[in-house]
Scaffold this motif. Structure first.
Motif, PDB file in Angstrom:
ATOM      1  N   MET A   1      50.881 -24.669 -40.143  1.00  0.00           N
ATOM      2  CA  MET A   1      49.797 -24.895 -39.189  1.00  0.00           C
ATOM      3  C   MET A   1      50.224 -24.588 -37.774  1.00  0.00           C
ATOM      4  N   GLY A   2      51.233 -23.750 -37.608  1.00  0.00           N
ATOM      5  CA  GLY A   2      51.775 -23.473 -36.283  1.00  0.00           C
ATOM      6  C   GLY A   2      51.185 -22.268 -35.594  1.00  0.00           C
ATOM      7  N   SER A   3      50.172 -21.625 -36.195  1.00  0.00           N
ATOM      8  CA  SER A   3      49.533 -20.465 -35.578  1.00  0.00           C
ATOM      9  C   SER A   3      48.080 -20.779 -35.269  1.00  0.00           C
ATOM     10  N   GLU A   4      47.620 -20.299 -34.132  1.00  0.00           N
ATOM     11  CA  GLU A   4      46.220 -20.429 -33.760  1.00  0.00           C
ATOM     12  C   GLU A   4      45.389 -19.498 -34.648  1.00  0.00           C
ATOM     13  N   LEU A   5      44.303 -20.013 -35.217  1.00  0.00           N
ATOM     14  CA  LEU A   5      43.428 -19.225 -36.075  1.00  0.00           C
ATOM     15  C   LEU A   5      42.076 -19.025 -35.403  1.00  0.00           C
ATOM     16  N   VAL A   6      41.554 -17.811 -35.527  1.00  0.00           N
ATOM     17  CA  VAL A   6      40.312 -17.418 -34.865  1.00  0.00           C
ATOM     18  C   VAL A   6      39.379 -16.789 -35.887  1.00  0.00           C
ATOM     19  N   GLU A   7      38.091 -17.100 -35.790  1.00  0.00           N
ATOM     20  CA  GLU A   7      37.086 -16.448 -36.608  1.00  0.00           C
ATOM     21  C   GLU A   7      36.888 -15.022 -36.095  1.00  0.00           C
ATOM     22  N   THR A   8      37.137 -14.049 -36.934  1.00  0.00           N
ATOM     23  CA  THR A   8      37.152 -12.654 -36.502  1.00  0.00           C
ATOM     24  C   THR A   8      35.805 -12.207 -35.942  1.00  0.00           C
ATOM     25  N   ALA A   9      34.723 -12.554 -36.587  1.00  0.00           N
ATOM     26  CA  ALA A   9      33.406 -12.064 -36.191  1.00  0.00           C
ATOM     27  C   ALA A   9      32.954 -12.592 -34.841  1.00  0.00           C
ATOM     28  N   THR A  10      33.322 -13.844 -34.537  1.00  0.00           N
ATOM     29  CA  THR A  10      32.808 -14.473 -33.317  1.00  0.00           C
ATOM     30  C   THR A  10      33.868 -14.703 -32.247  1.00  0.00           C
ATOM     31  N   GLY A  11      35.162 -14.667 -32.625  1.00  0.00           N
ATOM     32  CA  GLY A  11      36.213 -14.984 -31.681  1.00  0.00           C
ATOM     33  C   GLY A  11      36.386 -16.476 -31.457  1.00  0.00           C
ATOM     34  N   ARG A  12      35.681 -17.287 -32.240  1.00  0.00           N
ATOM     35  CA  ARG A  12      35.755 -18.744 -32.075  1.00  0.00           C
ATOM     36  C   ARG A  12      37.098 -19.266 -32.601  1.00  0.00           C
ATOM     37  N   VAL A  13      37.760 -20.108 -31.819  1.00  0.00           N
ATOM     38  CA  VAL A  13      39.025 -20.700 -32.232  1.00  0.00           C
ATOM     39  C   VAL A  13      38.748 -21.792 -33.257  1.00  0.00           C
ATOM     40  N   LEU A  14      39.383 -21.678 -34.419  1.00  0.00           N
ATOM     41  CA  LEU A  14      39.186 -22.625 -35.510  1.00  0.00           C
ATOM     42  C   LEU A  14      40.329 -23.631 -35.619  1.00  0.00           C
ATOM     43  N   TRP A  15      41.495 -23.266 -35.151  1.00  0.00           N
ATOM     44  CA  TRP A  15      42.675 -24.155 -35.203  1.00  0.00           C
ATOM     45  C   TRP A  15      43.564 -23.833 -34.008  1.00  0.00           C
ATOM     46  N   GLY A  16      44.086 -24.902 -33.355  1.00  0.00           N
ATOM     47  CA  GLY A  16      44.890 -24.708 -32.153  1.00  0.00           C
ATOM     48  C   GLY A  16      44.059 -24.828 -30.894  1.00  0.00           C
ATOM     49  N   ILE A  17      43.025 -25.637 -30.962  1.00  0.00           N
ATOM     50  CA  ILE A  17      42.054 -25.777 -29.875  1.00  0.00           C
ATOM     51  C   ILE A  17      42.659 -26.566 -28.714  1.00  0.00           C
ATOM     52  N   SER A  18      42.321 -26.149 -27.487  1.00  0.00           N
ATOM     53  CA  SER A  18      42.893 -26.771 -26.287  1.00  0.00           C
ATOM     54  C   SER A  18      42.372 -28.185 -26.059  1.00  0.00           C
ATOM     55  N   ASP A  19      41.137 -28.468 -26.450  1.00  0.00           N
ATOM     56  CA  ASP A  19      40.560 -29.806 -26.299  1.00  0.00           C
ATOM     57  C   ASP A  19      41.038 -30.672 -27.457  1.00  0.00           C
ATOM     58  N   LEU A  20      42.031 -31.499 -27.182  1.00  0.00           N
ATOM     59  CA  LEU A  20      42.666 -32.266 -28.255  1.00  0.00           C
ATOM     60  C   LEU A  20      41.748 -33.332 -28.841  1.00  0.00           C
ATOM     61  N   ARG A  21      40.657 -33.647 -28.157  1.00  0.00           N
ATOM     62  CA  ARG A  21      39.705 -34.608 -28.717  1.00  0.00           C
ATOM     63  C   ARG A  21      39.034 -34.046 -29.969  1.00  0.00           C
ATOM     64  N   TRP A  22      39.062 -32.723 -30.118  1.00  0.00           N
ATOM     65  CA  TRP A  22      38.427 -32.068 -31.264  1.00  0.00           C
ATOM     66  C   TRP A  22      38.988 -32.572 -32.586  1.00  0.00           C
ATOM     67  N   TYR A  23      40.282 -32.881 -32.632  1.00  0.00           N
ATOM     68  CA  TYR A  23      40.907 -33.279 -33.892  1.00  0.00           C
ATOM     69  C   TYR A  23      40.352 -34.606 -34.391  1.00  0.00           C
ATOM     70  N   GLY A  24      40.040 -35.512 -33.474  1.00  0.00           N
ATOM     71  CA  GLY A  24      39.455 -36.781 -33.883  1.00  0.00           C
ATOM     72  C   GLY A  24      38.125 -36.592 -34.579  1.00  0.00           C
ATOM     73  N   THR A  25      37.302 -35.687 -34.066  1.00  0.00           N
ATOM     74  CA  THR A  25      36.010 -35.396 -34.687  1.00  0.00           C
ATOM     75  C   THR A  25      36.186 -34.619 -35.988  1.00  0.00           C
ATOM     76  N   ALA A  26      37.080 -33.625 -35.973  1.00  0.00           N
ATOM     77  CA  ALA A  26      37.245 -32.751 -37.133  1.00  0.00           C
ATOM     78  C   ALA A  26      37.699 -33.522 -38.364  1.00  0.00           C
ATOM     79  N   TRP A  27      38.634 -34.441 -38.193  1.00  0.00           N
ATOM     80  CA  TRP A  27      39.188 -35.129 -39.354  1.00  0.00           C
ATOM     81  C   TRP A  27      38.342 -36.317 -39.793  1.00  0.00           C
ATOM     82  N   THR A  28      37.310 -36.663 -39.039  1.00  0.00           N
ATOM     83  CA  THR A  28      36.433 -37.748 -39.471  1.00  0.00           C
ATOM     84  C   THR A  28      35.074 -37.257 -39.941  1.00  0.00           C
ATOM     85  N   THR A  29      34.577 -36.147 -39.412  1.00  0.00           N
ATOM     86  CA  THR A  29      33.301 -35.597 -39.887  1.00  0.00           C
ATOM     87  C   THR A  29      33.512 -34.504 -40.923  1.00  0.00           C
ATOM     88  N   GLY A  30      34.568 -33.694 -40.766  1.00  0.00           N
ATOM     89  CA  GLY A  30      34.887 -32.664 -41.744  1.00  0.00           C
ATOM     90  C   GLY A  30      34.150 -31.367 -41.551  1.00  0.00           C
TER      91      GLY A  30
END
Length: 431
Positions: A1-30
């Protein structure tokens, strides 16, 4: 999990996001993690939906696995010690996919980087690579060097917390487990993990399952399936581990092993759950061999390889000052002989030697004892027995040693950038 992953079509960052609050939401809502699930098309080789853009620049978090520190400080440290900033290239890869897939991409990147550096004004036509790899990255590098034949272009491989024999923690992720304080985040991780070839690559490949009647046995693909994992992916992983274990020893390998942390080392299986234990089989007993919290001590370095030990956690080991200093020291090791350390050694040992009696090892091609490392291994177990002390006499280096018992042994001599020169010697009964 040490590489930043990006959705190719949109350029959206899927993993390695700068806003660390995202992880709290991601692991509780899924919901935010659904895009990371590996699809049937990706398993069949139709990749490209998601791409690895760069190494982590911000901390990342996953339950059970805890945190992953960014690699910015390690990269900066390597660039400070390299001959030129252009000599350094980071390699990000899609950690969701198999080691074989990522190793093939590494082979192409390594070839391109080496060609560019050899043509660089500060480079050399004979330049070789130094690979610096954390965790699963070490398995990718190992596969590239052995199965794909890349070892000839590699001067050194530094691994940090690499699970050469897998991690019991991975099996724990697949099963429901017990006593988890955050059940919802763990369930989200398990749903993701069950689709990932990359995670199945990290299943333990040693005697780690404690049987109800006592004793330990190896983890199998059936065990992975009983925990809810993918049997096919698990079998591919265990077969690949066996393939790498049979591969040639890498004299370039310099493993850094985290120690001192409470680390799962074995498990018991009960009704689709995995109960993890902080001990491993030790003869007829148990022994706590604490590692970095994820990879236990002996799993982080192949048998017979001398490791550098550091009391540090798995996610933070690559960011530690000691690891950065260690990497810089390996990168700047003074080469011997020609510019890239290509010292042509000759090794001479008898084909047989009586048990317990002195015999002579001779090394040609080096002018001082400190330029060569000589090692004696048991050829069956690949365990190092001794480092015979070389001295300079009569125009050549030599050492005297004894073989401790009947059997086959290997003598190695290593200097500079070439692989160690090896010779087998058979221990025979003394007259």
């Amino acid at each position: 999990m040490g590489s930043e992953l990006v959705e190719t079509a949109t350029g959206r960052v899927l993993w390695g996001i700068s806003d660390l609050r995202w992880y709290g939401t991601a692991w509780t809502t899924g919901g935010a993690l659904a895009t990371l699930l590996v699809t049937d098309e990706e398993r069949e080789g139709h990749t490209g939906r998601i791409r690895a853009s760069r190494l982590l620049r911000f901390p990342a978090f996953a339950p059970v696995l805890r945190g992953f520190e960014p690699y910015t400080e390690l990269l900066a440290g390597v660039r400070r010690t390299a001959a030129h900033p252009d000599a350094v290239r980071e390699f990000a890869y899609d950690w969701r996919l198999s080691i074989a897939h990522s190793a093939a991409r590494l082979a192409k990147a390594a070839e391109d980087h080496l060609r560019a550096w050899r043509a660089h004004p500060q480079g050399s036509r004979d330049a070789q690579l130094t690979l610096v790899a954390h965790s699963m990255g070490g398995l990718v590098a190992h596969y590239f060097m052995t199965v794909l034949g890349g070892a000839g272009d590699v001067r050194s491989l530094i691994t940090m917390g690499t699970p050469f024999y897998g991690s019991v923690q991975t099996a724990g992720l697949l099963g429901s487990g017990r006593g988890t304080p955050l059940p919802l985040p763990r369930r989200r991780l398990r749903a993701l993990a069950r689709t990932l070839p990359g995670l199945h690559e990290l299943l333990p490949g040693y005697r780690c399952i404690e049987e109800p009647g006592g004793g330990f046995r190896r983890f199998t693909a059936s065990d992975a399936e009983s925990l809810g994992g993918d049997r096919e992916l698990a079998q591919q992983s265990l077969d690949r581990q066996e393939q790498l274990r049979r591969a040639d020893t890498l004299p370039q390998l310099r493993p850094l092993v985290g120690i001192g942390q409470r680390t799962p080392q074995s498990l018991t299986l009960m009704g689709g759950t995995a109960e993890l234990h902080e001990y491993v089989a030790d003869g007829d007993g148990r022994l706590d061999r604490r590692g970095d919290g994820t990879v236990y001590r002996e799993a982080a370095a192949p048998a017979g390889i001398q490791a550098f030990y550091l009391p540090q956690t798995h996610g933070a080991v690559a960011r530690s000052e000691e690891a950065i200093a260690y990497t810089g020291a390996v990168v700047t090791e003074r080469p011997l002989g020609p510019p890239l350390g290509a010292t042509e050694l000759g090794l001479h040992v008898p084909d047989t030697a009586p048990v317990g009696e002195l015999f002579t090892i001779e090394v040609d091609g080096a002018c001082k004892p400190t330029a060569v490392v000589c090692r004696l291994f048991d050829a069956v177990t690949n365990l190092e027995i001794e480092r015979p002390r070389l001295t300079f006499q009569d125009g050549r280096l030599s050492a005297e040693t004894r073989l401790p018992g009947l059997g086959l042994y290997r003598v190695e001599a290593k200097a500079g950038g070439f692989s160690a020169v090896r010779q087998l010697v058979l221990a025979v009964p003394s007259e």
